[in-house]
Design an enzyme around this catalytic site. Sequence first.
Site, PDB file in Angstrom:
ATOM      1  N   THR A 114       0.794  -1.299   0.094  1.00 19.84           N
ATOM      2  CA  THR A 114       0.026  -0.103  -0.096  1.00 19.84           C
ATOM      3  C   THR A 114       0.867   1.431  -0.067  1.00 19.84           C
ATOM      4  OG1 THR A 114      -1.339   1.352   1.601  1.00 19.84           O
ATOM      5  CG2 THR A 114       0.019  -0.311   2.609  1.00 19.84           C
ATOM      6  N   ASP A 115       0.275   2.503  -0.518  1.00 15.13           N
ATOM      7  CA  ASP A 115       0.944   3.656  -0.290  1.00 15.13           C
ATOM      8  C   ASP A 115       1.286   4.157   1.075  1.00 15.13           C
ATOM      9  OD1 ASP A 115      -1.721   4.262   0.070  1.00 15.13           O
ATOM     10  OD2 ASP A 115      -1.715   5.654  -1.641  1.00 15.13           O
ATOM     11  N   GLU A 116       0.387   3.530   2.011  1.00 18.88           N
ATOM     12  CA  GLU A 116       0.183   4.142   3.243  1.00 18.88           C
ATOM     13  C   GLU A 116       1.504   3.850   4.078  1.00 18.88           C
ATOM     14  OE1 GLU A 116      -3.420   3.247   5.463  1.00 18.88           O
ATOM     15  OE2 GLU A 116      -4.372   2.943   3.773  1.00 18.88           O
ATOM     16  N   TYR A 141      -2.010  -0.860  10.889  1.00 16.03           N
ATOM     17  CA  TYR A 141      -1.949  -1.270   9.728  1.00 16.03           C
ATOM     18  C   TYR A 141      -0.680  -0.869   8.814  1.00 16.03           C
ATOM     19  CZ  TYR A 141      -3.293  -1.749   4.591  1.00 16.03           C
ATOM     20  OH  TYR A 141      -3.425  -2.158   3.380  1.00 16.03           O
ATOM     21  N   LYS A 145       2.337  -3.449   7.160  1.00 16.64           N
ATOM     22  CA  LYS A 145       2.571  -3.703   5.674  1.00 16.64           C
ATOM     23  C   LYS A 145       3.997  -3.244   5.372  1.00 16.64           C
ATOM     24  CE  LYS A 145       0.194  -4.738   2.697  1.00 16.64           C
ATOM     25  NZ  LYS A 145      -0.256  -6.064   2.081  1.00 16.64           N
TER      26      LYS A 145
END
Length: 339
Positions: A114-116, A141, A145
């Site tokens: 993810t970009d997060e 989260y 990741k």
Amino acid sequence: MAIDAGHHVLNLDSLTYAGNLASLSEIEANPRYRFSRTDITNAGGVDQVVKEFRPEVVMHLAAESHVDRSIDGPGQFIQTNVIGTYNLLQSSLNHWRSLAPDAAAQFRFLHVSTDEVYGSLGAEGKGKFTETTPYDPHSPYSASKASSDHLVRAWHDTYGLPVLVTNCSNNYGPFQFPEKLIPVVILKCLRGESIPVYGKGENIRDWLYVEDHCRALLTVVSQGKAGETYNIGGNNERTNLELVRTLCDILDELRPCSSGQPHQNKITFVADRPGHDLRYAIDATKIEQELGWRPQEDFESGFRKTVEWYLSNQSWWESILSGDYQLERQGLNPSEEVQ
Ligand SMILES: NC(=O)c1ccc[n+]([C@@H]2O[C@H](COP(=O)([O-])OP(=O)(O)OC[C@H]3O[C@@H](n4cnc5c(N)ncnc54)[C@H](O)[C@@H]3O)[C@@H](O)[C@H]2O)c1
């Protein structure tokens, strides 16, 4: 590796609250498709599946993925996203080492992230995440990741496993579990309930239609260079409030409120998410220039298709909402699992 219609697919999934075999009814009878209910936190189970199926490619999407749930209960995110990724890497490494040289050269482990993991950007227009942006995750989260991304790269650098990592912006589209923002808004409108917007609705996300993400993953796994990372984005930045208003406008046209009022009248500003990142934006130049991928849907076409899908598939989401989860707010109870 060329991706063609002749491949066999084994879908490994433990069917958590987010998994749903009803979403796969269209393909379940296909003779080239198989399903295995396996938990990636179970190392022995994963190993057995990999040994029996002998994949040419592993596409790793299994995850705990909802930020709000990670605030309430981070433990499962560490188990699935970190330990589960480690188990898949170990089984894939053993399998890869057992392959003949030609097959080993073709093998790929694609890790979907993810970009997060990159953290938060400043206001709109001020920069985008590239593949070399330093990691700076803020939620359980995104931290889990980020951790899994590091493991995947380490298995490449240390053991030579031919991995690929993709970091994608927010997905939307059919079959999305109704805890994510877009289905929440659509279903709240359809049920005539107030539409929750976190904080002032100023947070900005880049939105990508899920089938564009799938096309990007197939492109990366078939043409990407082992060891590389590819950012995937829709070039579709919107504040959450703009997004919610757009969905309300589409619903005013397709399913007007019985009161005759615009759906926007139901927008309610609620307590912000703790640690809420202000802005995510993806620079997708690398995948566009090196692999020729571009999104096919834009904001208008993708959102309209998505709203139409939820309108036409009421039984799919009603059966989910008849269970434990009924669109209630999550992510405000961080003490639950702290040990
Ligand atoms: N949805 C997005 O906006 C988005 C954006 C970028 C990246 N991603 C990544 O894409 C992947 C898929 O995301 P999603 O939105 O479909 O997630 P999701 O939460 O909707 O679905 C996750 C799936 O993984 C399965 N799963 C969970 N824990 C498991 C375990 N321990 N063992 C086996 N299966 C397990 C669930 O049953 C479910 O089918 C994730 O890795 C996520 O981090 C998602």
